[in-house]
Structures are given as structure tokens and as C-alpha cells.
Design an enzyme around this catalytic site. Structure first.
Site, PDB file in Angstrom:
ATOM      1  N   SER A 189       0.691  -1.171  -0.021  1.00  0.00           N
ATOM      2  CA  SER A 189       0.027  -0.028   0.230  1.00  0.00           C
ATOM      3  C   SER A 189       1.015   1.254  -0.023  1.00  0.00           C
ATOM      4  O   SER A 189       2.069   1.105   0.424  1.00  0.00           O
ATOM      5  CB  SER A 189      -0.893  -0.108   1.143  1.00  0.00           C
ATOM      6  OG  SER A 189      -0.147   0.672   2.521  1.00  0.00           O
ATOM      7  N   LYS A 190       0.226   2.254  -0.282  1.00  0.00           N
ATOM      8  CA  LYS A 190       1.123   3.773  -0.339  1.00  0.00           C
ATOM      9  C   LYS A 190       1.665   3.825   1.014  1.00  0.00           C
ATOM     10  O   LYS A 190       2.677   4.699   1.217  1.00  0.00           O
ATOM     11  CB  LYS A 190       0.070   4.804  -0.847  1.00  0.00           C
ATOM     12  CG  LYS A 190      -1.149   5.051   0.001  1.00  0.00           C
ATOM     13  CD  LYS A 190      -1.850   6.459  -0.636  1.00  0.00           C
ATOM     14  CE  LYS A 190      -3.256   6.201  -0.459  1.00  0.00           C
ATOM     15  NZ  LYS A 190      -4.111   7.012  -0.877  1.00  0.00           N
ATOM     16  N   ARG A 191       1.022   3.664   2.281  1.00  0.00           N
ATOM     17  CA  ARG A 191       1.438   3.637   3.449  1.00  0.00           C
ATOM     18  C   ARG A 191       2.838   2.923   3.625  1.00  0.00           C
ATOM     19  O   ARG A 191       3.669   3.261   4.378  1.00  0.00           O
ATOM     20  CB  ARG A 191       0.561   3.255   4.363  1.00  0.00           C
ATOM     21  CG  ARG A 191      -0.491   4.536   4.816  1.00  0.00           C
ATOM     22  CD  ARG A 191      -1.659   3.896   5.725  1.00  0.00           C
ATOM     23  NE  ARG A 191      -2.025   2.668   5.324  1.00  0.00           N
ATOM     24  CZ  ARG A 191      -3.080   2.802   4.502  1.00  0.00           C
ATOM     25  NH1 ARG A 191      -3.443   3.884   3.978  1.00  0.00           N
ATOM     26  NH2 ARG A 191      -3.655   1.696   4.172  1.00  0.00           N
TER      27      ARG A 191
END
Ligand code: GLU
Length: 512
Positions: free
Chosen positions: A262-264
Site C-alpha cells: 500500500s502507499k503507506r
């Protein structure tokens, strides 16, 4: 006659394209090019509320950077345009009407509030609400009213949606090149909305209508769309349209091998998951990009190609034309592909090593101060490219080619420097200054010749040069470094170094 292969990449402009999206675009492109077909970009922007400005430009820039520019698309044009769904809005109603006429869709007048109530009630009873065959007859839909009543409702201006009428007790099956045959029980499928109350189609309707009108032959997309596919197949069947061939790509997993990347994860693991930097509406950097982290597009492409596909051989290095040659859908794996950033770095280093220094210098230019000339960057590329993983590191590791070191590896000097060698070192400096051709090999001959003639130890002399000139023991060939520094700079640094080393030597011997 076989249809011309046409493959589309159909992102929604709800944020920057991440590496997963870029991988999908890459596979779309590879398949299209392998078969002499077209690679189409379609912007699926029917959900205007979720639109993030700047996304479309970002997508085009990212694709261009990666070298996989579409043949057709917004800002590019083509025979099947427009390529933004918002500009095709009046096209979709007709097909929703056809589905209604065939008994495959219906009007639903439920208000958002009444649906909220149904959801809340279902939750209270420990379940969840699904709008499907089991409830639709009891709801406020065209299925439960006469034609007159329906016409009245429609002309009264009451808001409504159009939903698919999925039959119960049946199975929808389709072929997927990655997963073979996939089957879904219609009992598990909801009556998806295909037209929203604002008159815009949902993704599901717009997607299949456009794939049909744009004569798309192959749908290659992420696994997250697999569960929507039976609804799409239902509509293709109902409309009597030829279906594209589906391929659903495996997930890209976190570096730990579990869970979707994920972008996190970018902040968490300290690597980019976007191709280019992304700035938010205030202009602040929100996500790092591979480009700005110093990656060469070819390397990123090669790395991404292997996240879910492999050629079935040991070969790992594939530039874009080689990927086009080697790519095939049947070599795409089913299981998730682990995002291994070390592998991305490895690919980048391989491409840097392979590239001609002149070409690499052009790629690296953006990472240097404007005042640094091309020739100097070429030299830096030559000296350092095997020692770094990204273009971004080049200015960092080569600072001593621009200014004298301010810190020295004193520990090594304490161990290796002997004041009795000083005179010989000074003679070497003088001899170097008399060289007509000041090149790495003549420099090397001068220094080595003296060491041998005087029966000195390499391990006591070369580190002195290295540390006086660069501050550290690590680094590329020291004779090359001396050649780049030039006589004047070499001499000044050697004298400054020797002064300091003398002081270190004295302090050590006074202590003893
Ligand atoms: N608009 C969808 C997305 O954002 C496209 C899915 C598809 O390729 O059908 O990914």
C-alpha cells in the site's frame, strides 16, 4: 478474420498511479505490442466526487517516463475517442435502457436514507445488507409496480438508480488466462447499480460499454477486479456482445510477503511505491517517486515486469523490446508477487553498469548542481556507477571530487601512517607533478614504481594517498581519482593531509 489486438489501461483519476497500476499498464502495453496491437489509455472518471486533480497528467507523465506511451488516449487522440468517460456521458443511457428492455436491469427508487436504514437493521440483526434477488421484490423498484405507476414515478422527477437484475440459483463462469475457468454463484452477487441517480453510469456499465465500443480484445487488469467480472459477463451476455479475453494479475505484496502493498508502505519501509514524486494540492511532496529516487526507467520496468511474470528461463535482464518479445499471458503467475526493493536496486545498478557513461550522465544530470559540467558527470558515472544503486547517490559519493575532505579516517592513519615514509611520499608527489601525461596509468606507474624501488609496503602508502585525497578508505581506483583531481588539487590535499597525519603520528608516539 481475427480482430486486431486492442488492450486498454483504464485508471480512475482518484490519485497518482502507483507501481501496481504501472505494472498493469506495462503488461497491457507488452501484450498489445507483442501482437502488433494498440495500447489505449482510457480515463474512467465517472465518479466525479473521488476525482483528484492532476492525476491524469501524472499518469501520462509516468507512462511517458516508463517508455510505454499509449497509442490512443486523452491529449493523444485516436479513432475511438473521447477517451475520458466524463466526455462520453450521454453514450451509456442507451445501453442501460437496452438492459431494462431485456429484463436484465430495473429502476430502483430507494433513497439513500432508506438504504441506510436497511443496512443498520441488518447489522443490528448480526448480518449485512445485500441488495439482491432476496430483497428486491419488497423494495421500491420498477419490479414491484405497474407500468403506469412506473411512468408516473419517472416523469415526476423522483431520483432513481438502475440496477442489474441478477438471477438467483445460477452460476456465471468465464475464462481467465491466469486463473483458467472462474465461476461465481449468482446467489452471492448483488444487484449492482449501473446508472447512478445523477445520470452518470457506474464503473461497471461504463467499463463494458467502452470496452465494447473501443473494440477492446483483451482486458488485463488487477486481481481486485476479478469479483466484478461476473457482473460484466452478465451484461456482455445480456447485450449479446463478444467478450474480451480476461487476465487478472496477481497482487503485489508487501516486502514481508503478506498483505497487499500500500502507499503507506512507502513511509514505513523507506522506498517509493510510485513511479514519480506526487505533490498534494498545496504543493507539498506527499509520495516519493522512483524517478526522483534515482532510478532508470528501464530498470523499474524490468523490475515490475518480474512482479507476477517470468520468462520461464534464468534470464533476468530484459529491456523493453526484449520484454515485448518474451511476454506472454500464460507465464503470469496466480500467487501474489513480493515487492522486493533490494531487487529493484539490483536491477538499477545493472542498468547503470550496462549503460554507456555518456548516456548515463544525461540521466544523472538532474541530480547534480547546474554548475557541474557534462564531462565531469561522465567521469563520475565511470568511477562510481558500480558502487551505487541509484543516480541520486552519485553526487553524494563523489563530493570529494568537488572539494577537499573535511573529515579523515584518522583510525586508519593511526594504524598505517609512518613518519619515516613521509620523504618517499613527498618524492612521489614531486614526481607526479613532473608527469607530462597525467593519466591513471602513468600515475599508477609512478607511485608503484617508487614503492617497489624503495621496498616500501603498499598497505602503508596507498591508504595515505587515499585518505589525504578523499578522507576515506572506500572509493574507486585511487589513480583515477588522482587523475580527475589534477596536479594542483592533488598536491594541495596531499600536503594538508601529511601535516595532519604527522600530528596524529606525533600524538600517538608521545602517548606511548
Ligand atoms: N477504472 C478501474 C481502475 O481504476 C479499471 C479497472 C479495469 O481495468 O477494468 O482500476
Amino acid at each position: 478474420m481475427a480482430r486486431k489486438v486492442r488492450v486498454r489501461f483504464a485508471p480512475s483519476p482518484t490519485g497518482p498511479l502507483n507501481v501496481g497500476g504501472l505494472r498493469t499498464a506495462l503488461y497491457d502495453y507488452l501484450f498489445a505490442k507483442k501482437h502488433g496491437g494498440d495500447f489505449v489509455l482510457r480515463i474512467e472518471d465517472t465518479d466525479r466526487l473521488r476525482e483528484v486533480p492532476g492525476t491524469e497528467a501524472y499518469i501520462l507523465e509516468a507512462l511517458a517516463w516508463a517508455g510505454i506511451s499509449p497509442d490512443e488516449g486523452p491529449r493523444i487522440g485516436g479513432d475511438y475517442g473521447p477517451y475520458r468517460q466524463s466526455e462520453r456521458a450521454d453514450l451509456y443511457q442507451k445501453y442501460a435502457d437496452q438492459l431494462i428492455a431485456k429484463g436484465k436491469a430495473y429502476y430502483a427508487f430507494d433513497t439513500p436514507e432508506s438504504l441506510d436504514e436497511l443496512r443498520a437493521k441488518a447489522e443490528k440483526d448480526g448480518g449485512s445488507f445485500r441488495y439482491d434477488h432476496s430483497v428486491r421484490e419488497g423494495l421500491d423498484t420498477s419490479l414491484s409496480m405497474s407500468n403506469e405507476a412506473l411512468n408516473e414515478r419517472l416523469s415526476s422527477g423522483d431520483p432513481y438508480t438502475i440496477r442489474l437484475k441478477i438471477m438467483e440459483g445460477s452460476t456465471i463462469s468465464f475464462d481467465d488466462t491466469v486463473r483458467d475457468q472462474v465461476s461465481f454463484s449468482t446467489d452471492q452477487m448483488d444487484d449492482k447499480i449501473i446508472m447512478k441517480a445523477d445520470g452518470m453510469p457506474t464503473y461497471h456499465l461504463a467499463n463494458i460499454v467502452d470496452d465494447h465500443l473501443m473494440e477492446i480484445t483483451h482486458v488485463i487488469r488487477g486481481e481486485e477486479w476479478l469479483s466484478s467480472t461476473p457482473h460484466h459477463v452478465f451484461m456482455y451476455d445480456a447485450l449479446g456482445w463478444e467478450m474480451p479475453i480476461f487476465s487478472h494479475l496477481p497482487l503485489i505484496l508487501k516486502p514481508v510477503g503478506k498483505g497487499k502493498l500500500s502507499k503507506r508502505d512507502s513511509a514505513k519501509f523507506g522506498f517509493p511505491v510510485f513511479p514519480l514524486d506526487w505533490h498534494n494540492a498545496d504543493g507539498a511532496l506527499e509520495f516519493d517517486g522512483f524517478r526522483e529516487a534515482g532510478f532508470i526507467p528501464q530498470a523499474v520496468i524490468n523490475f515490475l515486469a518480474f512482479l507476477g511474470w517470468n520468462p520461464g528461463t534464468e534470464q533476468e535482464m530484459f529491456d523493453l523490446p526484449a520484454l515485448v518479445q518474451a511476454f506472454s499471458l500464460d507465464k503470469i503467475g496466480k500467487s501474489g508477487a513480493r515487492f522486493d526493493f533490494d531487487k529493484a536496486k539490483w536491477f538499477n545498478q545493472q542498468y547503470m553498469i550496462q549503460m554507456a557513461d555518456e548516456d548515463l550522465a544525461i540521466e544523472a544530470k538532474a541530480f547534480f548542481d547546474d554548475s557541474v559540467c557534462h564531462d565531469k558527470i561522465v567521469t563520475i558515472c565511470k568511477l562510481f556507477k558500480e558502487r551505487v544503486y541509484s543516480l541520486k547517490e552519485l553526487p553524494e559519493v563523489s563530493t570529494y571530487l568537488f572539494s577537499a575532505p573535511t573529515k579523515y579516517d584518522e583510525k586508519t592513519i593511526r594504524k598505517r601512517y609512518k613518519i619515516e615514509n613521509k620523504a618517499a611520499i613527498q618524492e612521489m608527489i614531486s614526481s607526479l607533478n613532473t608527469l607530462v601525461s597525467f593519466e591513471a596509468d602513468t600515475i599508477q606507474n609512478t607511485i608503484k614504481g617508487k614503492i617497489e624501488a624503495e621496498e616500501l609496503k603498499f598497505g602503508e602508502i596507498l591508504p595515505v594517498f587515499r585518505i589525504a585525497l578523499t578522507g576515506t578508505l572506500k572509493g574507486p581506483d585511487i589513480f583515477e581519482v588522482i587523475a580527475v583531481l589534477g596536479k594542483g588539487e592533488m598536491t594541495a590535499r596531499m600536503h594538508a593531509g601529511l601535516d595532519l597525519f604527522d600530528a596524529i603520528w606525533k600524538a600517538k608516539h608521545e602517548q606511548a
